[in-house]
Structures are given as C-alpha cells and as structure tokens.
Design a protein around this motif. Sequence first.
Motif, PDB file in Angstrom:
ATOM      1  N   HIS A  77       0.825  -1.206   0.000  1.00 49.10           N
ATOM      2  CA  HIS A  77       0.000   0.000   0.000  1.00 49.10           C
ATOM      3  C   HIS A  77       0.865   1.265   0.000  1.00 49.10           C
ATOM      4  O   HIS A  77       0.467   2.286  -0.555  1.00 49.10           O
ATOM      5  CB  HIS A  77      -0.944   0.001   1.209  1.00 49.10           C
ATOM      6  CG  HIS A  77      -2.151  -0.864   1.011  1.00 49.10           C
ATOM      7  ND1 HIS A  77      -3.251  -0.445   0.299  1.00 49.10           N
ATOM      8  CD2 HIS A  77      -2.434  -2.125   1.424  1.00 49.10           C
ATOM      9  CE1 HIS A  77      -4.155  -1.400   0.277  1.00 49.10           C
ATOM     10  NE2 HIS A  77      -3.688  -2.426   0.960  1.00 49.10           N
TER      11      HIS A  77
ATOM     12  N   VAL B 124      -7.278   4.338   0.921  1.00 49.73           N
ATOM     13  CA  VAL B 124      -6.357   4.944   1.884  1.00 49.73           C
ATOM     14  C   VAL B 124      -6.654   4.440   3.298  1.00 49.73           C
ATOM     15  O   VAL B 124      -5.740   4.201   4.092  1.00 49.73           O
ATOM     16  CB  VAL B 124      -6.440   6.481   1.829  1.00 49.73           C
ATOM     17  CG1 VAL B 124      -5.551   7.116   2.895  1.00 49.73           C
ATOM     18  CG2 VAL B 124      -6.032   6.984   0.445  1.00 49.73           C
TER      19      VAL B 124
ATOM     20  N   GLN C 114      -1.134   4.715  -0.711  1.00 50.40           N
ATOM     21  CA  GLN C 114      -2.417   4.587  -0.023  1.00 50.40           C
ATOM     22  C   GLN C 114      -2.269   4.526   1.495  1.00 50.40           C
ATOM     23  O   GLN C 114      -3.021   3.836   2.171  1.00 50.40           O
ATOM     24  CB  GLN C 114      -3.147   3.340  -0.523  1.00 50.40           C
ATOM     25  CG  GLN C 114      -3.498   3.388  -2.000  1.00 50.40           C
ATOM     26  CD  GLN C 114      -4.070   2.079  -2.503  1.00 50.40           C
ATOM     27  OE1 GLN C 114      -3.928   1.041  -1.863  1.00 50.40           O
ATOM     28  NE2 GLN C 114      -4.710   2.114  -3.661  1.00 50.40           N
TER      29      GLN C 114
END
Length: 331
Positions: free
Chosen positions: A71, A207, A76
């Motif tokens: 991520h 996110v 994110q």
Amino acid sequence: MSVELFGVSAVAFALFVGFGTLIGVLFGFFGMGGSFLVTPALLAMGYPSRVAVGSGLAFVFGTSVIGALRHRDLGQVDYGLAALMTVSVTAGIEVGKRGVLWLEALGLADAVVSGAYVVLLTLVGAFVVRDSRSRRTDEREPEGPKGLFESVSIPPTMSLTGGPAVSVWVILAIGTVVGVLAGFLGVGGGFLLMPAMTYGFGVPAAVAVGTDILQITVSGAVGSFLYAQSGGVDLGVVAPLLVGSAFGARIGSAATRLVDEEGITGYFGAMLLLGALAVAVRQVGVAYGIDGLDAVSLAIIVVAALLVSGAVVYSSVAALRDERTSAPSAD
C-alpha cells in the motif's frame, strides 16, 4: 512415511498455505488484521486458545508488513493518521482488557464478549452493506466520501490523504473508542478502524485500508512477541499461512485500485455478516455442547473467505478487461 514441514504434515501445510492465500487477499483488500478469521478457524480446529490467539497475532504481524509495503508503494497510506490511531487504539485496548477482567470475576466474560462480538459485527456489517447498496442505486454524481466528523473543527486539525481536515482530538477520541472495543472483544480492531476512517473521517476506502494495515503492524508485533515468550506461537501454523498470504496480500492490495469504492465497502460488509454467523454458530455449540457445530463454524469461515476473495479477484479481472476494451487501439 509422512513428510512434515515445521512440525505439521505436508497435507496440513498445503491446506494452511491455501487458507493463507485467501486471507491474504481479504487482508490486502479490506485491511483487516487476519485474526478476525484465523483465530476462530484455529479454535474450531481444536487448537488451545493461547496458541490460536498467539499464532493469529503472529500471522497478523507478518501479513501486515507485506500489505503495508504494498500500500505504501501505491501511495495509499496516511502516516500521520496511522500514528495517532496507533497511540489512541493502544490506550483504549488497555481499558477494554480491564473490562474483560471485571466480567471474568463475575463469571460473565465468555457470554458477554461473544454476544457483543456477534452484535457488533452484525450491526457494522448491515450498515456497510446498506450504505453500499444505497450508493449504487443513487443516480446522482458521486461526491466522494463524506465524514461524519469533518464538520467538527476543534483545533488543531490534520489534513488527511484524499480527505478533509479533521480535528486531532476527534481522531484520538475515535481511536480510543475503537481500542476499547478491540480490547474488550480480543481482536485487532481492523474491522472497526476501516469503517471509522471511511465514514467518520471521510478518507477514501483504499487509503483507509492502507492506513489501517500500517497501524495493525504495530499492534500485531507487540502481541505476537508477548505470546511467543509464553510459547503461544505455533510456527507450523504461522509459516504456511504467511507463505500463502505473501501472495494473496499483493493481489488484494492491488485490487483496491481496480474495484470501485462501493464494491470495496459492499464486500467488507458481507464479510462481517458471515463472520458474525460463524461466531454465533460456534457459541451455540459451546453453550449446548454440540461438537459438530465447531466444524460448521469452520466451514462457514472457509467458504466465506473463498467466496469473498473470489469476488475480489473476479471484480479486478473484470475491471482490467473493461480498461483494455475501452482503451484506444494503436494503429
């Protein structure tokens, strides 16, 4: 002569690898810590509570590191939000644990905690599914996530990645409440943090997942270390689960860039409802001494993981196919 790997048979090792892959997809996609499904599955398989919880936490730590790195590469993760959430959730967990100890002294801990687990999962899951369906049927142009608390402007405030500026005090308060519930229920809190960030702060789902995973990395590391000191981590369980999840987490985290926001929240809600059903079935078996319901609970967990992870992969493949179809062809 049977072949053993990390103290388990080759067949069991392969099964754990497969289950770890499914959990990895779900973890990378939803940001849940893994103990949400792994620990109940190990309990249903007959592992002692200490080993089930300790091994689940060790798996959480290993998988969260993999998912957090992925991520991070996708941009994110909100590091400031993750830091505040980690501090407040950790403080809240201690309060929740004290509540459990008080209930244990009264002899009510098992019944109250199990009942609260099922009720909370059902309520959160039903709300998320309902919200996702209402978004899909709304023909108006989507305006992005709206946080319930973004109108609270008590200074200081923090600008969130892809979202509005939110009061630091609100973030700490929500994190503490989530921590209390997590400590009371004995889970990592991932299934609470993801909707808290999405619906409470207005952070985009992708996110929220990445930030949630980073926060879980810290709590998983501390928990697995403490359990390992008392022999509560079984490498024969953790190692194959991590082998599978290393692959599955990359698929799940990449899918958050392909599947629409409503798809993420809808799948998340369905996963919570199925988890509530599995826990409820197991508790009925414990209450009435019906041994066969442990196997039913385990089957619900495995089938739920298979169906939802399959839906994630299918939606991602369909999105990629649509992108290639709509892309202009080169002459």
